[in-house]
Design a protein around this motif. Structure first.
Motif, PDB file in Angstrom:
ATOM      1  N   TYR A  71      -3.809   1.951  -6.847  1.00  0.00           N
ATOM      2  CA  TYR A  71      -2.597   0.983  -6.995  1.00  0.00           C
ATOM      3  C   TYR A  71      -2.982  -0.489  -6.591  1.00  0.00           C
ATOM      4  O   TYR A  71      -2.267  -1.422  -6.369  1.00  0.00           O
ATOM      5  CB  TYR A  71      -1.597   1.536  -5.996  1.00  0.00           C
ATOM      6  CG  TYR A  71      -1.364   2.939  -5.811  1.00  0.00           C
ATOM      7  CD1 TYR A  71      -0.426   3.180  -6.841  1.00  0.00           C
ATOM      8  CD2 TYR A  71      -1.941   3.865  -5.245  1.00  0.00           C
ATOM      9  CE1 TYR A  71       0.051   4.415  -6.875  1.00  0.00           C
ATOM     10  CE2 TYR A  71      -1.250   5.191  -5.436  1.00  0.00           C
ATOM     11  CZ  TYR A  71      -0.444   5.545  -6.427  1.00  0.00           C
ATOM     12  OH  TYR A  71      -0.043   6.716  -6.463  1.00  0.00           O
ATOM     13  N   SER A  72      -4.384  -0.735  -6.661  1.00  0.00           N
ATOM     14  CA  SER A  72      -4.943  -2.318  -6.295  1.00  0.00           C
ATOM     15  C   SER A  72      -4.165  -2.785  -4.951  1.00  0.00           C
ATOM     16  O   SER A  72      -3.859  -3.941  -4.787  1.00  0.00           O
ATOM     17  CB  SER A  72      -4.658  -2.983  -7.399  1.00  0.00           C
ATOM     18  OG  SER A  72      -5.312  -2.721  -8.649  1.00  0.00           O
ATOM     19  N   CYS A 132      -9.014   6.127  -1.003  1.00  0.00           N
ATOM     20  CA  CYS A 132      -9.835   5.191  -0.430  1.00  0.00           C
ATOM     21  C   CYS A 132     -10.442   5.546   0.850  1.00  0.00           C
ATOM     22  O   CYS A 132     -11.442   5.271   0.965  1.00  0.00           O
ATOM     23  CB  CYS A 132      -8.878   3.772  -0.216  1.00  0.00           C
ATOM     24  SG  CYS A 132      -7.342   4.512   0.800  1.00  0.00           S
ATOM     25  N   ARG A 191     -16.866  -2.475  -0.029  1.00  0.00           N
ATOM     26  CA  ARG A 191     -15.697  -2.288  -1.072  1.00  0.00           C
ATOM     27  C   ARG A 191     -15.497  -1.117  -1.814  1.00  0.00           C
ATOM     28  O   ARG A 191     -14.980  -1.446  -3.239  1.00  0.00           O
ATOM     29  CB  ARG A 191     -15.600  -3.469  -1.865  1.00  0.00           C
ATOM     30  CG  ARG A 191     -15.342  -4.892  -1.254  1.00  0.00           C
ATOM     31  CD  ARG A 191     -15.753  -6.015  -1.990  1.00  0.00           C
ATOM     32  NE  ARG A 191     -17.010  -6.336  -1.700  1.00  0.00           N
ATOM     33  CZ  ARG A 191     -17.760  -6.757  -2.697  1.00  0.00           C
ATOM     34  NH1 ARG A 191     -17.366  -7.337  -3.761  1.00  0.00           N
ATOM     35  NH2 ARG A 191     -19.068  -7.000  -2.253  1.00  0.00           N
ATOM     36  N   LYS A 240      -5.442  -4.673   4.013  1.00  0.00           N
ATOM     37  CA  LYS A 240      -4.385  -4.237   3.144  1.00  0.00           C
ATOM     38  C   LYS A 240      -3.340  -4.053   3.900  1.00  0.00           C
ATOM     39  O   LYS A 240      -3.132  -3.953   5.142  1.00  0.00           O
ATOM     40  CB  LYS A 240      -4.843  -2.740   2.712  1.00  0.00           C
ATOM     41  CG  LYS A 240      -4.804  -1.884   3.455  1.00  0.00           C
ATOM     42  CD  LYS A 240      -4.609  -0.615   2.673  1.00  0.00           C
ATOM     43  CE  LYS A 240      -4.728   0.671   3.605  1.00  0.00           C
ATOM     44  NZ  LYS A 240      -3.359   0.667   4.313  1.00  0.00           N
ATOM     45  N   CYS A 243      -8.874   2.605  -4.970  1.00  0.00           N
ATOM     46  CA  CYS A 243      -7.378   2.609  -4.968  1.00  0.00           C
ATOM     47  C   CYS A 243      -6.973   2.456  -6.258  1.00  0.00           C
ATOM     48  O   CYS A 243      -7.075   1.553  -6.929  1.00  0.00           O
ATOM     49  CB  CYS A 243      -6.845   1.645  -3.883  1.00  0.00           C
ATOM     50  SG  CYS A 243      -5.219   1.167  -4.170  1.00  0.00           S
ATOM     51  N   CYS A 248       0.906  -1.196   0.051  1.00  0.00           N
ATOM     52  CA  CYS A 248      -0.116  -0.015   0.008  1.00  0.00           C
ATOM     53  C   CYS A 248       1.001   1.274   0.061  1.00  0.00           C
ATOM     54  O   CYS A 248       1.818   1.262   0.711  1.00  0.00           O
ATOM     55  CB  CYS A 248      -0.899  -0.019   1.249  1.00  0.00           C
ATOM     56  SG  CYS A 248      -1.676   1.439   1.474  1.00  0.00           S
ATOM     57  N   VAL A 299     -11.741  -0.484  -2.216  1.00  0.00           N
ATOM     58  CA  VAL A 299     -10.800  -1.325  -3.251  1.00  0.00           C
ATOM     59  C   VAL A 299     -11.321  -0.736  -4.507  1.00  0.00           C
ATOM     60  O   VAL A 299     -10.223  -0.796  -5.297  1.00  0.00           O
ATOM     61  CB  VAL A 299     -11.784  -2.810  -3.137  1.00  0.00           C
ATOM     62  CG1 VAL A 299     -10.984  -3.717  -4.249  1.00  0.00           C
ATOM     63  CG2 VAL A 299     -11.529  -3.246  -1.766  1.00  0.00           C
ATOM     64  N   ALA A 300     -12.386  -0.297  -4.822  1.00  0.00           N
ATOM     65  CA  ALA A 300     -12.538   0.273  -6.472  1.00  0.00           C
ATOM     66  C   ALA A 300     -11.877   1.714  -6.317  1.00  0.00           C
ATOM     67  O   ALA A 300     -11.256   2.050  -7.570  1.00  0.00           O
ATOM     68  CB  ALA A 300     -14.000   0.585  -6.389  1.00  0.00           C
ATOM     69  N   ARG A 310      -5.580  -2.831  -1.711  1.00  0.00           N
ATOM     70  CA  ARG A 310      -6.582  -3.566  -1.140  1.00  0.00           C
ATOM     71  C   ARG A 310      -7.132  -5.189  -1.563  1.00  0.00           C
ATOM     72  O   ARG A 310      -7.369  -5.313  -2.444  1.00  0.00           O
ATOM     73  CB  ARG A 310      -7.514  -2.638  -0.989  1.00  0.00           C
ATOM     74  CG  ARG A 310      -7.413  -1.484  -0.262  1.00  0.00           C
ATOM     75  CD  ARG A 310      -8.251  -0.347   0.083  1.00  0.00           C
ATOM     76  NE  ARG A 310      -7.835   0.567   1.008  1.00  0.00           N
ATOM     77  CZ  ARG A 310      -8.508   1.035   2.009  1.00  0.00           C
ATOM     78  NH1 ARG A 310      -9.473   0.165   2.615  1.00  0.00           N
ATOM     79  NH2 ARG A 310      -7.812   1.850   3.028  1.00  0.00           N
TER      80      ARG A 310
END
Lengths: 315, 323
Positions: B196-197, B160, B188, B232, B194, B152, B191-192, B199
């Motif tokens: 940088y993916s 986020c 979530r 995360k 972020c 992260c 999650v959407a 999470r």
């Protein structure tokens, strides 16, 4: 357009280049690891005993085993160049000092352990590895200088205002009186949260037993500029693990506000941006005002309808 | 009457006889009881004495908070409840006066995956659940492939956190972005949001259920994990509180990670334990951030994969890609 000939020519050149490169790589990997003579001649100040071997074994398992494997079992990790077995002749023909130097400095994939292991710990590992060599006979180091015992060396850390440098005075107790120690190489560190940051290069003491270090003007201290300093001899084997700590007000006074202090969209409700707060309150008030207005109008309509109702008027 | 009297007399005599008898028996009984009491007391006392002095009294070795090993009798141990409210409060506040930064040197990564294993071990994750992952990277056909660990980014402008509807994810004063799994409703959105993916979502029951049973929730470790919530990388907030480097940083065998405090302008390498000036390290090696154009202000810096120490052994990631 590339013709067939050109491609062939190019390929030949590439092969040649590859050959030269690979032979260079081989030469590098086979290169002797040259240890400076003075480092190679270094010796441990303490004798290798069963207790140092046990302690060294534990340290070896923690720091070295992951690549070198167990001594004598030939189970090292397959890297290029391969980490040699510590019990092998190739390793055991190193002098004690060479061992110490190689562990401290490192080369290529072999990391430097000078910040991870103290001099004593490195010597303990060497004592453990010598346990796999029957022919080894230990030679002990002579004491630093006649009349100086290791416990009596003191380091005095001060700020030299005239020269604007950090001054370290080294003295030892000799026949009851304090004598300056000349030629002692020292390292200065600033303490940070996870480790010690070396400040300036290692400096040797002059004939007065004084070493001066340049202190970077940009190094942050705490909110008052206080920096915790640590000074210790480079050669811990000769001087013992003596060290001195001192807090000097020579850093840049640093205060940085907490990162969640400012108003931002992601912050907690109390830290909502003003524009968002105003927009929201304004929108809500507008909607409510509209609803109230519509209701009022409806009421007026209803009322006027009642007044104009012919049935009701007749009554 | 007479009859009565005559009958009464022997009665009396019997009574007096009985009285004498009872006095005797009383003394007899008293003696017996007294002796029994004395014997019992002595037994109890000697038992107590024995309990006090016996060498193999049921002792337990306990490690105190200041790292001292002490022995205490088992019967005197009291359970201390962990104050979850206090832990959550200090976990939300963070450590004052610090701004954590991580520097990842791509030239040193050989995909040993020790960072991932250490992280998964600490946070009770499955081998396919990542807080940190090493990606195989290649920018284009003619550029060299390399490995890129990606935790992260702990952004200073975290998208986020902005989208969380229940204040479950938040940013602390020392820069760490954390999640409170007790508040998370599993929507979530984060999650959407972020880019940088970073999470992950717990679709399954956590890996360690039995072992974590009854354990109090630690917001700085996200353990015990909770199904239906987001998790995360935490920059190992629990380790930082103890003055230790994060799990991944200390586990790396190749000196990839440096971690430190931006306020002190210093980072310490997890493998060599060497400390550098952060500003100099970034200046001299061309340090960069991931996708800074998004304005997320990440707290993780990368050093470019120049003069890589290890060969890239796998097939190049885009060699077989048809464009």
């Amino acid at each position: 357009m590339l013709t067939r000939k050109m491609i062939d020519k190019l390929m030949k050149r590439i092969y040649l280049l590859l050959f030269v490169l690979s032979s260079c790589a081989l030469a590098v990997s086979a290169q002797e690891w040259i240890v400076p003579a003075e480092n190679g001649a270094k010796l441990s100040t303490f004798a290798f005993t069963d207790s140092t071997r046990t302690a060294g074994g534990n340290l070896f398992n923690l720091n070295c085993k992951s690549c070198h494997g167990d001594p004598g079992k030939n189970n090292a990790v397959k890297l290029v160049p391969p980490p040699p077995d510590p019990a092998s002749l190739q390793m055991q023909k190193n002098s004690d000092g060479a061992f110490f130097y190689k562990v401290s400095v490192g080369r290529g994939l072999m990391p430097s352990f000078k910040n991870t292991l103290s001099a004593t710990d490195t010597w303990k590992i060497i004592s453990y590895l010598r346990g796999f060599n029957d022919k080894y006979v230990q030679v002990l180091a002579k004491q630093l200088a006649p009349g100086i015992s290791l416990e009596q060396v003191t380091l005095l850390l001060t700020w030299n205002k005239e020269k604007k440098q950090v001054q370290v005075a080294v003295s030892s107790l000799k026949e009851g009186t304090r004598q300056p120690v000349a030629g002692a190489e020292l390292k200065l560190f600033a303490q940070r949260y996870f480790g010690n940051l070396q400040v300036d290069e290692a400096r040797a003491t002059d004939s007065q037993g004084v070493a001066l270090f340049n202190f970077p003007a940009t190094l942050p201290g705490d909110s008052t500029g206080m920096v915790q300093l640590l000074v210790k001899p480079t050669d811990e084997t000769a001087f013992g693990e003596t060290k001195t700590l001192a807090a000097l007000e020579i850093g840049v006074p640093t205060y940085r506000p907490p990162l969640n202090e400012h108003r931002a969209l992601w912050n907690v409700n109390q830290k909502t941006p003003i524009w968002l707060l105003l927009t929201y309150v304004f929108s809500v008030l507008t909607v409510w005002a509209l609803i109230v207005y519509v209701m009022l109008q409806l009421r007026l309509l209803f009322k006027s309808g009642e007044e104009n109702d012919p049935d009701k008027q007749n009554i | 009457m007479n009859n009565k009297k005559s009958t009464a007399d022997p009665d009396n005599s019997i009574k007096s006889q009985e009285g004498a008898d009872s006095r005797r028996s009383f003394f007899k009984r008293f003696g017996l009881v007294g002796a029994a009491a004395a014997a019992g007391g002595a037994a109890i006392y000697s038992g107590y004495n024995y309990e006090e002095t016996k060498p193999n009294r049921d002792m337990v070795k306990v490690l105190t908070a200041d790292n001292k090993l002490v022995e205490v009798p088992r019967d005197q141990i009291k359970d201390v409840k962990v104050d979850v409210a206090r832990m959550t409060k200090q976990g939300r506040e963070g450590l004052a006066g610090h701004r954590w930064v991580m520097v990842i040197d791509l030239a040193k990564c050989r995909n040993a995956r020790k960072c991932i294993q250490a992280c998964q071990g600490a946070h009770h994750l499955r081998p396919y659940e990542y807080h940190i992952n090493t990606l195989t990277m290649q920018e284009s056909e003619n550029t060299a492939p390399y490995y890129m660990p990606k935790p992260c980014q702990h952004c200073d402008n975290p998208p986020c956190v902005a989208v969380c509807p229940v204040d479950a994810t938040f940013k602390r004063q020392d820069g760490i972005v954390l999640i409170d799994n007790e508040r998370c409703i599993g929507c979530r959105f984060c999650v959407a949001a972020c880019p940088y993916s970073a999470r992950m979502f717990h679709w399954e029951e956590p890996l360690v259920v039995e072992g974590d049973k009854g354990k109090e929730y630690n917001i700085e470790l996200n353990v015990p994990q909770k199904k239906g919530t987001v998790s995360k990388c935490l920059f190992s907030a629990d380790r930082l509180r103890e003055g230790k480097l994060p799990y991944c940083v200390s586990a790396c065998p190749n000196g990839v990670y440096s971690f430190g405090d931006e306020n002190q302008d210093s980072v310490t390498n997890g493998t060599t334990k060497e400390t550098h000036r952060l500003s100099e390290l970034l200046r001299d090696n061309g340090g960069y951030q991931l996708m800074p154009e998004l304005g997320t202000k990440p707290r993780v810096y990368y050093l470019p994969p120049k003069n890589r120490l290890f060969e890239f052994k796998e097939e190049s990631p885009i060699a077989n890609e048809k464009v």
